[in-house]
Design an enzyme around this catalytic site. Structure first.
Site, short mmCIF file in Angstrom:
data_model
loop_
_atom_site.label_atom_id
_atom_site.label_comp_id
_atom_site.label_asym_id
_atom_site.label_seq_id
_atom_site.Cartn_x
_atom_site.Cartn_y
_atom_site.Cartn_z
N ASP A 34 -3.12 1.28 -5.65
CA ASP A 34 -2.25 2.37 -6.04
C ASP A 34 -1.45 2.80 -4.81
O ASP A 34 -1.86 3.66 -4.04
CB ASP A 34 -3.06 3.54 -6.58
CG ASP A 34 -2.19 4.56 -7.31
OD1 ASP A 34 -0.96 4.38 -7.32
OD2 ASP A 34 -2.75 5.52 -7.86
N ALA A 35 -0.30 2.14 -4.62
CA ALA A 35 0.54 2.41 -3.46
C ALA A 35 1.94 2.86 -3.86
O ALA A 35 2.68 3.37 -3.04
CB ALA A 35 0.62 1.18 -2.56
N LYS A 36 2.32 2.61 -5.11
CA LYS A 36 3.61 3.05 -5.67
C LYS A 36 4.78 2.67 -4.77
O LYS A 36 5.67 3.48 -4.51
CB LYS A 36 3.59 4.55 -5.96
CG LYS A 36 2.51 4.97 -6.95
CD LYS A 36 2.55 6.46 -7.23
CE LYS A 36 1.47 6.86 -8.21
NZ LYS A 36 0.12 6.81 -7.64
N ARG A 37 4.80 1.43 -4.33
CA ARG A 37 5.86 0.98 -3.45
C ARG A 37 7.15 0.72 -4.24
O ARG A 37 7.11 0.32 -5.40
CB ARG A 37 5.45 -0.31 -2.73
CG ARG A 37 4.22 -0.18 -1.85
CD ARG A 37 4.37 0.89 -0.79
NE ARG A 37 3.31 0.82 0.20
CZ ARG A 37 2.70 1.87 0.71
NH1 ARG A 37 3.02 3.09 0.31
NH2 ARG A 37 1.76 1.73 1.62
N THR A 71 0.72 -0.85 -8.07
CA THR A 71 1.63 0.10 -8.71
C THR A 71 2.94 0.14 -7.91
O THR A 71 2.94 0.11 -6.69
CB THR A 71 1.04 1.52 -8.76
OG1 THR A 71 0.74 1.98 -7.44
CG2 THR A 71 -0.22 1.54 -9.63
#
Length: 305
Positions: free
Chosen positions: A112-115, A142
């Site tokens: 879960d890093a939402k890059r 993510t």
């Protein structure tokens, strides 16, 4: 994990087989372990609740406890990268070990890093998490599409080549998200609907590569909050993307497994509920963590059958 082999796609040129697709591995894990993703979120207040220090030693003890308790029984573990990054290089080293140990125990790891970025920068982010040679190599990542969905193409391409998946922010449960995700484009189509449409296209392309071998689920999923109620209809989108739907919001944010059919409709069978505090607050006792995760997974099975 089941000992049943996961099918692999045949290269259309007759070349060597591609790695087993994430969607196929995820479906298998959901069927054998239950449809549940548990977050690994070592924020300061939770470390304190566990009687741990807000330091690297506490971070490592917390993460190792979660992995030892759950990695051999839940479908997906989702470490939140920010809670490790805040400790600098030593925290990232703990994250590397957490990912490797969770995968070795059989869990799929969703980073879960939402890059989200463009060009070579997005390619570098993709390599950090989706290249098998990387110490942070995860089963899925993510990502944020709000620099334009096409900006994610380096991650899409590397995920496909590595047998990994992506979960793209579409309709998130935070109230601030509505000002972007519910916006309507000049052509009358909603932003969230546009994101979901792109995901459907990517999964259709993946299915074509399987040449009728029965790939059970696409590898390119959406993040759609379980607390949204009828917000999807208001945004004008369709969840028929032929891919997984990561659903945060169960537990502390107010949603329950019983809410899932109303929110996700016919796509409810592709939902992977994501729970963090609802499980983690039962630590540091490993047995209590297992009981909490099993109870939620059972409740989800009943709700979506």
């Amino acid at each position: 994990m089941s000992d049943t082999p996961t099918p692999q796609a045949t290269d259309v040129t007759g070349g060597p087989q591609a790695p087993a697709a994430f969607g196929a591995r995820l479906r298998q894990a959901m069927e054998t372990r239950g449809p549940l993703c548990v977050g690994i979120d070592p924020h300061a207040s939770l470390l304190a609740d566990w009687g741990l220090g807000d330091d690297v030693a506490g971070l490592e003890r917390f993460s190792r406890t979660v992995v030892e308790a759950l990695a051999d029984r839940v479908a997906v573990l989702k470490p939140q990268s920010a809670f490790f990054e805040r400790f600098g290089s030593r925290g990232v080293a703990v994250l590397e070990r957490t990912v490797a140990e969770a995968r070795a125990a059989g869990a799929l790891v969703l980073m879960d890093a939402k890059r989200g970025d463009i060009g070579s920068t997005m390619a570098a982010y993709a390599a950090a998490y989706l290249d098998p040679a990387s110490p942070l190599f995860s089963d899925a990542l993510t990502v944020s599409p709000y620099l334009g969905f096409g900006s994610l193409d380096p991650a899409v391409e590397l995920a496909r080549a590595s047998g990994c998946g992506l979960f793209v922010l579409a309709l998130t449960s935070n109230p601030e998200g509505a000002e972007v995700q519910h916006a309507v484009r000049a052509d009358g189509r909603g932003v969230a609907a546009t994101v979901l449409g792109h995901l459907a296209e990517r999964n259709a392309a993946e299915r074509a590569a399987w040449q009728g071998q029965g790939r059970p689920l696409g590898s390119f999923g959406a993040v759609v909050g379980a607390t949204l109620g009828d917000a999807l209809a208001a945004a004008g989108g369709s969840l028929a993307i032929d891919g997984p739907l990561l659903a945060p919001g169960i537990g502390a944010q107010g949603a329950t497994p019983a809410d899932l059919p109303a929110v996700f409709g016919d796509a409810v069978g592709n939902v992977v509920p994501s729970v963090s505090r609802g499980v983690l607050r039962h630590g540091p006792d490993a047995a209590a963590l297992r009981v909490a995760a099993a109870r939620i997974a059972d409740d989800v099975r009943v709700a979506v059958k």
